[in-house]
Design an enzyme around this catalytic site. Structure first.
Site, PDB file in Angstrom:
ATOM      1  N   LYS A  63      58.486  10.327 -44.302  1.00  9.25           N
ATOM      2  CA  LYS A  63      58.748  11.391 -43.329  1.00  9.25           C
ATOM      3  C   LYS A  63      59.791  10.948 -42.297  1.00  9.25           C
ATOM      4  CE  LYS A  63      54.318  13.407 -44.280  1.00  9.25           C
ATOM      5  NZ  LYS A  63      52.877  13.385 -44.087  1.00  9.25           N
ATOM      6  N   ASP A  93      52.317  21.073 -39.927  1.00  9.65           N
ATOM      7  CA  ASP A  93      51.581  20.961 -41.192  1.00  9.65           C
ATOM      8  C   ASP A  93      50.869  22.278 -41.536  1.00  9.65           C
ATOM      9  OD1 ASP A  93      51.755  18.769 -42.832  1.00  9.65           O
ATOM     10  OD2 ASP A  93      50.310  17.552 -41.704  1.00  9.65           O
ATOM     11  N   GLN A 129      48.710  12.133 -39.635  1.00  2.21           N
ATOM     12  CA  GLN A 129      48.622  11.766 -41.052  1.00  2.21           C
ATOM     13  C   GLN A 129      47.149  11.670 -41.474  1.00  2.21           C
ATOM     14  OE1 GLN A 129      51.335  11.304 -43.262  1.00  2.21           O
ATOM     15  NE2 GLN A 129      49.662  11.349 -44.726  1.00  2.21           N
TER      16      GLN A 129
END
Ligand code: NAP
Length: 279
Positions: free
Chosen positions: A50, A117, A94
């Site tokens: 990322k 997300d 994460q």
């Protein structure tokens, strides 16, 4: 005839190039903060990826690599700080987080307009009712691949294996939005083979190596393998028996090099969208 292999890696590069060009036209550099708790090696690989994507798109990125014993309160305070910072457009926690943490409470603490997300209930609700906003990265990556290859889901039978909040359920909503007739299968589904054989578009997201064999695929179908499993030799693979499926399907995604890179590219698109919303 062997299926056309859908090259998610090449398409992801193209998408990131477009994101970079659009980001350069903004008055301010988009910023993404990534929080990693603990030392899960797979998570470390994802976070590194990322960061690389952010650099490629010309974004500012920050990483918070925190020890596994970090408390819920410490994380909530960090999220609150990031929520209020004007240079941070997106916040990504994460997953998975260590067991002592309340994952849902942490995800819900991220401001919806920074939830790149698309896990916050507000954004999930927006998706459900078809409002514009962030799209969940993996299912959105699948839809973008279909679009790139000129595959219109309208009127097609789409069978999705898996009903998780991250993949299966939002994938069903996006397929429905594009007018597919959708079936969701899961571990209690009876007659999985028969369900799959009806699919014009089959999306496999169970996380079970070899679950989808060649005889479960309708000739000419589009086969999207979302899964990222390790086989007995430790090699990355999907749910679909690729060699057999390739002989029967019309289109197929490889693992690796299919949905994975597209997921990352969609995260960059969401971060760009967040930066646009923040002006
Ligand atoms: P998950 O939360 O474990 O969900 C798996 C789903 O598959 C569940 O709904 C489960 O049914 C169903 N399932 C399991 N075994 C089955 C079987 N034998 N027959 C039919 N359905 C079955 O997993 P996830 O987070 O959705 O991820 C799924 C896979 O996609 C994993 O391999 C993951 O690594 C991969 N993934 C890839 C990306 C990417 O970027 N490419 C992103 C996210 C996830 P129940 O609900 O009944 O248990």
């Amino acid at each position: 005839m062997a299926a056309i292999i859908m090259d998610g890696k090449a398409l992801a590069e193209k998408v990131k190039g477009q994101v970079r060009a659009q980001a350069e036209a903004l008055a301010r550099t988009p910023g993404l903060a990534v929080i990693l708790v603990g030392d899960n090696p797979a998570s470390r690989v994802y976070v590194n990826g990322k960061k690389k994507d952010c650099a490629q798109c010309g974004f500012y990125s920050e990483e918070y690599a925190l020890p596994a014993e970090t408390s819920q309160q410490e994380l909530l305070e960090l999220i609150e700080t990031l929520n209020s910072r004007e240079d941070i457009d997106g916040i990504l926690l994460q997953l998975p987080v260590p067991e002592h943490l309340d994952e849902q409470a942490l995800l819900h603490a991220i401001r919806p307009d920074k939830d790149v997300d698309c896990f916050h209930p507000y954004n999930v609700g927006q998706l459900m009712i078809g409002e514009k906003g962030f799209l969940p990265c993996t299912p959105a990556g699948v839809m973008r691949m279909l679009q790139e290859y000129g595959i219109d889901p309208a009127g097609k039978r789409c069978v999705i294996i898996g009903r998780s909040n991250i993949v299966g359920k939002p994938q069903a909503l996006l397929m429905l939005r594009e007018n597919a007739t959708v079936t969701i299968c899961h571990s209690r589904t009876q007659g999985l083979k028969e369900e799959c054989l009806r699919a014009d578009i089959l999306v496999a997201a169970a996380g079970k190596t070899g679950l989808v064999t060649g005889d479960m695929i309708k000739p000419g179908a589009v086969v999207i393998d979302v899964a990222m499993n390790r086989n007995a030799e430790g090699k990355l693979c999907g749910d679909v028996e690729f060699a057999a499926a390739q002989e029967i399907a019309g289109y197929i995604t490889p693992v690796p090099g299919g949905v994975g890179p597209m997921t990352r590219a969609m995260l960059m698109e969401n971060t760009l969208l967040a930066a646009r919303m923040h002006g």
